[in-house]
Motif scaffolding. Structure first.
Motif, PDB file in Angstrom:
ATOM      1  N   MET A 354       0.851  -1.202   0.000  1.00 32.17           N
ATOM      2  CA  MET A 354       0.000   0.000   0.000  1.00 32.17           C
ATOM      3  C   MET A 354       0.880   1.243   0.000  1.00 32.17           C
ATOM      4  N   ASP A 355       0.890   1.923  -1.145  1.00 28.57           N
ATOM      5  CA  ASP A 355       1.659   3.162  -1.303  1.00 28.57           C
ATOM      6  C   ASP A 355       0.623   4.270  -1.405  1.00 28.57           C
ATOM      7  N   VAL A 356       0.266   4.809  -0.256  1.00 29.39           N
ATOM      8  CA  VAL A 356      -0.840   5.771  -0.193  1.00 29.39           C
ATOM      9  C   VAL A 356      -0.442   6.894   0.759  1.00 29.39           C
ATOM     10  N   ALA A 365       2.823  13.802   1.137  1.00 27.03           N
ATOM     11  CA  ALA A 365       3.635  12.779   1.789  1.00 27.03           C
ATOM     12  C   ALA A 365       3.782  11.638   0.787  1.00 27.03           C
ATOM     13  N   ASP A 366       4.572  10.632   1.119  1.00 25.34           N
ATOM     14  CA  ASP A 366       4.742   9.471   0.238  1.00 25.34           C
ATOM     15  C   ASP A 366       5.157   8.297   1.129  1.00 25.34           C
ATOM     16  N   VAL A 367       4.196   7.462   1.485  1.00 20.24           N
ATOM     17  CA  VAL A 367       4.453   6.407   2.475  1.00 20.24           C
ATOM     18  C   VAL A 367       3.954   5.068   1.932  1.00 20.24           C
ATOM     19  N   VAL A 448       4.868  15.290  -5.411  1.00 18.79           N
ATOM     20  CA  VAL A 448       5.314  14.096  -4.691  1.00 18.79           C
ATOM     21  C   VAL A 448       6.737  13.734  -5.127  1.00 18.79           C
ATOM     22  N   HIS A 449       6.996  13.795  -6.425  1.00 19.19           N
ATOM     23  CA  HIS A 449       8.377  13.657  -6.917  1.00 19.19           C
ATOM     24  C   HIS A 449       8.861  15.091  -7.114  1.00 19.19           C
ATOM     25  N   ASP A 450       9.361  15.664  -6.056  1.00 14.43           N
ATOM     26  CA  ASP A 450       9.547  17.109  -6.049  1.00 14.43           C
ATOM     27  C   ASP A 450      10.784  17.539  -6.820  1.00 14.43           C
ATOM     28  N   VAL A 466      12.800   7.495   1.489  1.00 16.06           N
ATOM     29  CA  VAL A 466      13.757   6.370   1.463  1.00 16.06           C
ATOM     30  C   VAL A 466      12.882   5.145   1.215  1.00 16.06           C
ATOM     31  N   GLU A 467      13.014   4.557   0.033  1.00 19.24           N
ATOM     32  CA  GLU A 467      12.037   3.560  -0.387  1.00 19.24           C
ATOM     33  C   GLU A 467      12.622   2.395  -1.174  1.00 19.24           C
ATOM     34  N   PRO A 468      13.452   1.593  -0.511  1.00 21.51           N
ATOM     35  CA  PRO A 468      13.906   0.394  -1.218  1.00 21.51           C
ATOM     36  C   PRO A 468      12.730  -0.557  -1.456  1.00 21.51           C
ATOM     37  N   ILE A 489       9.092  -0.604   1.364  1.00 20.58           N
ATOM     38  CA  ILE A 489       8.876   0.146   2.606  1.00 20.58           C
ATOM     39  C   ILE A 489       9.352   1.558   2.295  1.00 20.58           C
ATOM     40  N   GLU A 490       8.459   2.520   2.470  1.00 19.19           N
ATOM     41  CA  GLU A 490       8.781   3.893   2.060  1.00 19.19           C
ATOM     42  C   GLU A 490       8.494   4.859   3.189  1.00 19.19           C
ATOM     43  N   ASP A 491       9.538   5.600   3.551  1.00 21.13           N
ATOM     44  CA  ASP A 491       9.402   6.594   4.618  1.00 21.13           C
ATOM     45  C   ASP A 491       9.945   7.935   4.161  1.00 21.13           C
TER      46      ASP A 491
HETATM   47  N1  GLY Z   1       4.254   6.927  -4.717  1.00 21.18           N
HETATM   48  C1  GLY Z   1       5.174   7.047  -5.770  1.00 21.18           C
HETATM   49  C2  GLY Z   1       6.541   6.846  -5.336  1.00 21.18           C
HETATM   50  O1  GLY Z   1       6.776   6.188  -4.347  1.00 21.18           O
HETATM   51  O2  GLY Z   1       7.468   7.361  -5.868  1.00 21.18           O
END
Ligand code: GLY
Ligand code: MN
Ligand code: MN
Length: 533
Positions: A354-356, A365-367, A448-450, A466-468, A489-491
């Motif tokens: 879940m990337d929401v 945000a991007d989690v 989000v992709h700034d 940080v999203e490996p 996992i994205e933080d």
């Molecule tokens: N939600 C898009 C990304 O993680 O880059």
């Protein structure tokens, strides 16, 4: 006398009640928007970076059709919002490096905005108009956008006109773009090709050439790309020398676009304290939503239902929107990086990626969390999850001032490659990209992709993800037991001098904590609705 008094009292009552009505309205609106002083400060910061004798031109985004006579909810151009606070379409802002001397006085910025139109406003909402932009956003030289074409401003006299690429679908902005083209020489190229050229010129660096080649593989086989004067030599010989040549040719032809990108990257990539506060809220809201979804998830739920819980929690906390289309992918769908269909009716006992995340006052945000719907990771899922977690932990340690952005990527590849070799999924390190196809970090903010300086070292107050991730679709050349496992996992972190601050702490990350949270109860366990007839 009496009658006058009555009228006066009635009028007063009316004034009082109108006043208290408007006070009620303002009292119930959010109070934590960026201020006009913030936006003015950003324009001053831009002027300091702009080259001599230059002007920056920033257009509003066009509206987009959703269905026939219904548009998508309008999303402002983040650049325009950053420098002005303006959230409407049909506008163009000109920011001059130096004070200009006009017939009606001196100025260093001009703003052409969407005109008021009471009849349209009854249907599609309030507009600020010229007076509103003056009083609420603090600009002094403001005009209706219809006046831009015939305005005496002469863009040809400037050494550099900084502007962004004009989108393929010009829509309702066509008139303003045409007026701009008449005022300045805009070098033209097929817009799709130009977009790719710009992206490579602006974001390419020696560390990501391989990924650029993979990402654009299909396009680079087409004649309009491989014969293009900028791309041809690079496609033929994709190395750092060809990339540098592409960049310098691009700068010579598209100097205004290049300078615009450089300055936006420099400014928007490093967040002001007010921006950090808004991002923190967006991330906190998103993390609370992730925790609630973990509590609520059950094998009988649908991907869409889980998406709905996220969106409910976001809105409960006042987030206007999601930062990007929500990704809720069970099992095999978790291996599709930007899976957005979310139409599986039962997630069953699968792993759900879940990337929401929420957008709060424009800041995203991007989690991402990856959760077993039945509350227990299988041994294989756990092994992949732990590997992704370990990579993330190591990258956090690098997230501090002065570390080259490329080190984050190198570290991720190293850890994931070693781990995948140990698990017997790959046999040599260079195959890691088969299962880890994206980047580990990007800037995050109004986009989000700034925008940000991707080729340079990290700086304090940058905010990055940080999203490996590891994705092993069915049919992959490894033991079947790994198939259909997709874990990300994205933080989100704020870069500090000696370490980073992790913002998404309310969403559990360790596999043990995720399992505990899934076992917990949710208020959504009580949500019972009648079946459809
Ligand atoms: N939600 C898009 C990304 O993680 O880059
Ligand atoms: Mn991301
Ligand atoms: Mn994401």
């Amino acid at each position: 006398m009496k009658i006058y008094k009555t009228i006066f009292v009635a009028a007063l009552t009316c004034v009082v009640s109108i006043r208290s009505f408007s006070q009620t309205i303002s009292a119930s609106l959010p109070k934590d928007y960026l201020t006009k002083e913030f936006h003015a400060g950003r324009r001053d910061a831009l002027r300091k970076l702009m080259p001599d004798n230059s002007v920056t031109v920033i257009f509003a985004y066009p509206e987009r059709v959703f269905s026939r006579d219904v548009n998508y909810a309008y999303h402002p151009n983040p650049d325009l919002y950053y420098f002005s606070g303006y959230k409407e379409t049909s506008a163009v802002l000109l920011i001059f490096k130096d004070t200009q001397h006009g017939q009606d006085g001196d100025y260093n910025e001009l703003f052409f905005v969407q005109s008021r139109d009471p009849q349209r406003e009854q249907w599609t909402g309030r507009r600020l108009g010229v007076e509103g932009v003056k009083s609420k956003l603090g600009f002094s030289k403001v005009y209706n956008s219809e006046e831009f074409a015939n305005s005496p401003v002469d863009l040809k006299k400037f050494s550099t006109v900084l502007y962004d690429g004009i989108p393929e679908d010009e829509g309702n902005m066509k008139g303003l773009y045409n007026a701009f083209r008449n005022k300045v020489n805009v070098p033209e190229m097929d817009k799709d090709v130009q977009e790719v050229v710009s992206m490579i010129a602006q974001r390419g660096n020696p560390g990501n050439i391989g990924r650029i080649m993979t990402y654009f593989k299909g396009k680079f086989e087409q004649p309009e790309y491989k014969d293009n004067e900028f791309l041809g030599p690079f496609i033929n010989k994709p190395d750092s020398i060809s990339l540098a040549e592409l960049k310098s040719k691009y700068n010579a032809r598209f100097g205004g676009l290049a300078a615009y990108a450089d300055e936006m990257n420099a400014l928007r990539g490093v967040k002001q304290p007010e921006e950090v506060e808004l991002v923190k809220k967006a991330v906190e809201i998103s993390s609370i939503a992730h925790a609630e979804v973990m509590r609520a998830i059950k094998p009988g739920m649908s991907e869409r239902e889980l998406q709905g819980i996220f969106e409910y929690v976001h809105k409960k906390y006042g987030a206007e929107d999601e930062g990007y289309p929500p990704i809720v992918g069970a099992g095999a769908n978790g291996c599709i990086l930007h899976y957005e269909e979310n139409n599986v009716t039962e997630v069953n006992n699968q792993l759900v990626l879940m990337d929401v995340a929420a957008e709060y006052h424009g800041y995203s945000a991007d989690v991402t969390r990856t959760v077993p719907a039945n509350g227990k990771f299988t041994e294989e899922q756990k092994a992949i999850y732990q590997l992704v977690y370990d990579a993330q932990e190591e990258v956090f340690k690098l997230c501090k001032d002065g570390v080259p952005y490329s080190q984050l990527e190198d570290k991720t590849e190293e850890i994931l490659a070693n781990g995948l070799i140990k698990l017997g999924i790959i046999s040599k390190a260079e195959d890691v990209r088969t299962y880890y196809p994206h980047g580990v970090s990007h800037h995050m903010g109004l986009d989000v992709h700034d925008k940000g300086e991707y080729g340079k070292p990290l700086k304090e107050n940058m905010i990055i993800t940080v999203e490996p991730g590891i994705y092993i679709p069915a049919g992959s050349k490894c033991d079947k037991k790994w198939w259909d496992i997709g874990v990300r996992i994205e933080d989100d972190v704020v870069i500090g001098k000696d370490k980073c601050t992790l913002l998404s702490i309310d969403a559990p990350r360790k596999w043990q904590d995720v399992e505990k949270m899934v076992a917990d109860r949710s208020i959504f366990d009580l949500a019972k609705f009648p079946p459809l007839k």
